[in-house]
Write a protein that holds these residues in place. Structure first.
Motif, short mmCIF file in Angstrom:
data_model
loop_
_atom_site.label_atom_id
_atom_site.label_comp_id
_atom_site.label_asym_id
_atom_site.label_seq_id
_atom_site.Cartn_x
_atom_site.Cartn_y
_atom_site.Cartn_z
N GLY A 15 0.80 -1.22 0.00
CA GLY A 15 0.00 0.00 0.00
C GLY A 15 0.83 1.27 0.00
O GLY A 15 0.29 2.35 -0.23
N GLY A 16 2.11 1.13 0.24
CA GLY A 16 3.00 2.27 0.27
C GLY A 16 3.47 2.70 -1.10
O GLY A 16 3.04 2.16 -2.13
N SER A 17 4.39 3.67 -1.11
CA SER A 17 4.88 4.25 -2.35
C SER A 17 6.41 4.35 -2.34
O SER A 17 7.02 4.46 -1.28
N LEU A 18 6.97 4.30 -3.53
CA LEU A 18 8.39 4.57 -3.75
C LEU A 18 8.54 5.31 -5.06
O LEU A 18 7.72 5.13 -5.98
N ARG A 19 9.60 6.09 -5.15
CA ARG A 19 9.93 6.75 -6.42
C ARG A 19 11.34 6.35 -6.82
O ARG A 19 12.29 6.65 -6.11
N LYS A 65 -0.60 -0.68 -14.43
CA LYS A 65 -1.39 0.44 -14.97
C LYS A 65 -2.30 1.01 -13.89
O LYS A 65 -2.98 0.27 -13.19
N GLY A 66 -2.28 2.32 -13.77
CA GLY A 66 -3.08 2.99 -12.75
C GLY A 66 -2.39 3.13 -11.41
O GLY A 66 -2.87 3.88 -10.54
N ARG A 67 -1.29 2.43 -11.22
CA ARG A 67 -0.54 2.50 -9.95
C ARG A 67 0.83 3.15 -10.14
O ARG A 67 1.33 3.83 -9.24
N PHE A 68 1.47 2.89 -11.29
CA PHE A 68 2.82 3.40 -11.56
C PHE A 68 2.74 4.50 -12.61
O PHE A 68 1.89 4.47 -13.51
N THR A 69 3.67 5.46 -12.50
CA THR A 69 3.76 6.53 -13.49
C THR A 69 5.22 6.73 -13.87
O THR A 69 6.07 6.94 -12.99
N ILE A 70 5.48 6.66 -15.17
CA ILE A 70 6.82 6.92 -15.68
C ILE A 70 6.88 8.36 -16.19
O ILE A 70 5.92 8.86 -16.78
N SER A 71 8.00 9.00 -15.94
CA SER A 71 8.19 10.37 -16.41
C SER A 71 9.68 10.60 -16.67
O SER A 71 10.51 9.78 -16.28
N TYR A 80 12.06 8.73 -14.20
CA TYR A 80 11.50 8.40 -12.89
C TYR A 80 10.42 7.32 -13.03
O TYR A 80 9.78 7.20 -14.08
N LEU A 81 10.22 6.59 -11.96
CA LEU A 81 9.09 5.66 -11.87
C LEU A 81 8.45 5.86 -10.50
O LEU A 81 9.02 5.45 -9.49
N GLN A 82 7.30 6.51 -10.50
CA GLN A 82 6.54 6.69 -9.27
C GLN A 82 5.66 5.46 -9.08
O GLN A 82 4.86 5.13 -9.96
N MET A 83 5.82 4.79 -7.97
CA MET A 83 5.09 3.55 -7.71
C MET A 83 4.21 3.74 -6.48
O MET A 83 4.72 3.98 -5.37
N ASN A 84 2.92 3.65 -6.69
CA ASN A 84 1.94 3.81 -5.60
C ASN A 84 1.17 2.51 -5.41
O ASN A 84 1.18 1.63 -6.27
N SER A 85 0.51 2.39 -4.29
CA SER A 85 -0.30 1.21 -3.98
C SER A 85 0.47 -0.07 -4.23
O SER A 85 -0.02 -1.00 -4.87
N LYS A 87 2.25 -3.63 -4.07
CA LYS A 87 1.80 -4.96 -3.66
C LYS A 87 3.03 -5.85 -3.48
O LYS A 87 4.09 -5.58 -4.04
N SER A 88 2.84 -6.94 -2.78
CA SER A 88 3.96 -7.85 -2.56
C SER A 88 4.51 -8.39 -3.89
O SER A 88 5.71 -8.62 -4.03
N GLU A 89 3.62 -8.54 -4.86
CA GLU A 89 4.07 -9.06 -6.16
C GLU A 89 4.88 -8.05 -6.96
O GLU A 89 5.40 -8.37 -8.04
N ASP A 90 5.00 -6.83 -6.48
CA ASP A 90 5.88 -5.85 -7.11
C ASP A 90 7.34 -6.02 -6.66
O ASP A 90 8.22 -5.34 -7.18
#
Length: 126
Positions: A15-19, A65-71, A80-85, A87-90
């Motif tokens: 449920g957390g985030s990393l960039r 899709k819908g959780r990660f954003t590349i910029s 950059y890769l913003q990773m939200n929400s 999951k363990s499978e990430d």
């Protein structure tokens, strides 16, 4: 030659985030598409997201899709890769890669990419 150095990985709860960041050097950054891939233990490297040279086009794996954003910031030659929400499978080692071919399409295939970073570990606990 292009050098890519990833950073920003770490340990996070579900449920957390990393960039993630991918700092590049070498050839002109705005001349190549750039992507993120990941590889979990015992699995093949898989596509995550790709961004075009100009930054105007992006494409994502369905799983993110819908959780990660590349910029990208062409002035800072960084992707950059913003990773939200998360999951363990990430959980995986995340790699950035550069496609030097000048193709106008966005490739999801590892063999399309000419240069790779060393990777950064992302661990998501459930």
């Amino acid at each position: 030659q292009v050098q890519l150095v990833e950073s920003g990985g770490g340990f996070v709860q579900a449920g957390g985030s990393l960039r993630l960041s991918c700092a590049t050097s070498g050839r002109t950054f705005s001349n190549y598409n750039t992507a993120w891939f990941r590889q979990a233990p015992g699995k093949e490297r898989e596509f995550v997201a790709v961004i075009s040279r100009s930054g105007s086009n992006t494409y994502y794996a369905n799983s993110v899709k819908g959780r990660f954003t590349i910029s990208r910031d062409n002035a800072k030659t960084t992707v950059y890769l913003q990773m939200n929400s998360l999951k363990s499978e990430d959980t995986a080692v995340y790699y950035c890669a550069a496609d030097m071919s000048n193709r106008n399409t966005l490739s999801t295939l590892p063999r399309s990419y000419d240069f790779w970073g060393q990777g950064t570990q992302v661990t998501v606990s459930s």
